[in-house]
Design a protein around this motif. Sequence first.
Motif, PDB file in Angstrom:
ATOM      1  N   ALA A 181      31.737  28.703  41.433  1.00  0.00           N
ATOM      2  CA  ALA A 181      33.592  28.555  41.668  1.00  0.00           C
ATOM      3  C   ALA A 181      33.563  29.869  41.441  1.00  0.00           C
ATOM      4  N   ILE A 196      37.736  25.222  37.153  1.00  0.00           N
ATOM      5  CA  ILE A 196      38.724  26.316  37.726  1.00  0.00           C
ATOM      6  C   ILE A 196      39.856  26.610  37.003  1.00  0.00           C
ATOM      7  N   ASN A 240      42.558  31.006  39.681  1.00  0.00           N
ATOM      8  CA  ASN A 240      40.904  30.765  40.947  1.00  0.00           C
ATOM      9  C   ASN A 240      41.958  30.335  42.496  1.00  0.00           C
ATOM     10  N   LEU A 276      34.271  29.006  47.061  1.00  0.00           N
ATOM     11  CA  LEU A 276      33.216  27.260  46.536  1.00  0.00           C
ATOM     12  C   LEU A 276      31.687  27.656  46.947  1.00  0.00           C
ATOM     13  N   ASN A 306      38.454  26.849  47.253  1.00  0.00           N
ATOM     14  CA  ASN A 306      39.843  25.873  45.990  1.00  0.00           C
ATOM     15  C   ASN A 306      40.925  26.524  46.205  1.00  0.00           C
ATOM     16  N   GLY A 351      38.225  19.927  39.589  1.00  0.00           N
ATOM     17  CA  GLY A 351      38.551  20.762  40.192  1.00  0.00           C
ATOM     18  C   GLY A 351      38.715  20.151  42.063  1.00  0.00           C
ATOM     19  N   ALA A 363      38.380  21.226  46.133  1.00  0.00           N
ATOM     20  CA  ALA A 363      38.810  22.632  46.892  1.00  0.00           C
ATOM     21  C   ALA A 363      38.940  22.072  48.197  1.00  0.00           C
TER      22      ALA A 363
END
Length: 512
Positions: free
Chosen positions: A191, A251, A255, A260, A271, A285, A287
């Motif tokens: 990330a 993350i 972010n 990613l 993200n 996290g 994405a």
Amino acid sequence: MRKFGLTLLTAFAGGALALGAYKFVENKYDQNMSIEDKQKVYFASNPEKSTMVSSAGLPDFTQAASEATPAVVYIRTTYASKSSDGGSGDPFEQMFGQMFGGGRMRPQGPQMASGSGVIISPDGYIVTNNHVVAKAEKIQIVTNDHRSFEAKVIGTDPNTDLALIKINATNMPIVKLGNSDAVKVGEWVLAVGNPFKLTSTVTAGIVSAKGRSIGIIGREDDEDSPYPVRQQETPTLKKGIESFIQTDAAINPGNSGGALVNTNGELIGINAAIASHTGSYEGYGFAIPINLAKKVLNDIKKYGSVKRGYVGIGFADLSDPDAAKQVNSDKTNGLYVNSLVAGGGAEQAGIKQGDIITKVEGNTVYESSDLQERVARLQPGDKINLTVLRNGAEKNFTVTLKADAPANKTAGVSKSAAELFNKLGASFQPLNAQQKAKFRVNSGVLVTQVRRGGMFDDTEIPVGSIITSINRQPINSIDDIDKAITNLKNDRLVISGYYPDGGSFNNMFQVQ
């Protein structure tokens, strides 16, 4: 010898002529190239430095980090002053605070927030989250090598929480677009972003899951919210589309909109969110898959908004035990069709109420995101193959997706073109010959999107309107808009054009 020299000279002249013609064509059609085509041109001219092991291979992140970091940018946004009650008006900010990458905003004076973005085209196109730039009047981009640019919003898609913005730059470093369908649970990922304003930060983890739907997009039920709730698919109400890649790569706030990437340095996701009780990283996290983002971004670039097709059904997700119980189903996966849109693609294909959708394009449907994410990549008029369970037997249907019904409602400052463009709060597409003939105009752009809080929204210039001139300068493209709003007289902006029904307007804005 003289004949050989003449032949050689002719060859050189022919080559120069061909190269010149290529450059002419390249420049002429560059604006019509898709993001993928721009990437192909870039990487054809800039071969990859080395061939790396597969993304599921050895956890050596050094080259992947060096490939991705130069193209991840820091985004600073400025908003208009709000009332002294401190409310930002942003449902994400109200519900989740800093969870989505925007810093806490001051209750008075210009408000500031920050996030990340990824350069995906050498001429300055940047992908980020919609919630990073929503309602921003000024967007400042700071690159990894500390250059600063102002960005303008080309278009947004709240339904996927994606936005396409652009800076006036050339020869920018980009991240190579990967294939999120090929991502495997357990493979290493990085990330890259700017958490807590710590620029160019890289964290590592693995893919924890795919196809996650966490109820973030579309959580608000306020009809004026940019993220309205829609639990079932219908053709008249927007719906948040979620099929996140879940990762345990760290993350944090800031972010959002960052990259990613896999260990090959390829962009596989944008993200977007974290699951947290504190607003900071707690191990989860999420994405947006890049294969979904490609379609959204190309539509925004080409049309100014997303062209989305619909199957035309309402359904219950049978992976939810409560939903399965309500329809008396003992199935633990698939989508129970509980309603059909009259004249929709599913009805015309022969799908009936009570059918259970078990597969899309031959792939098992475990939950709603398996269907929604696949459909979201397609255009109205495209076909999709669905397998349904009916009376204990599976049947295959080919559904032609129908277009979404048009929306009935419109959706002392620096005088830079980018900032004023963002204050307009709209996206545009050049008129074609048929549209010019319909409105009997020689110039103009079509309004394809109106964002809340902008000038077009305030004065009720709706989607489908035609803008023919700004400050009496004919408008045929976004570049013409930039030129027209760069030099204002008495801080006034006069926009002329026609409403969708043909009525004319001549609106004056006082830029303050």
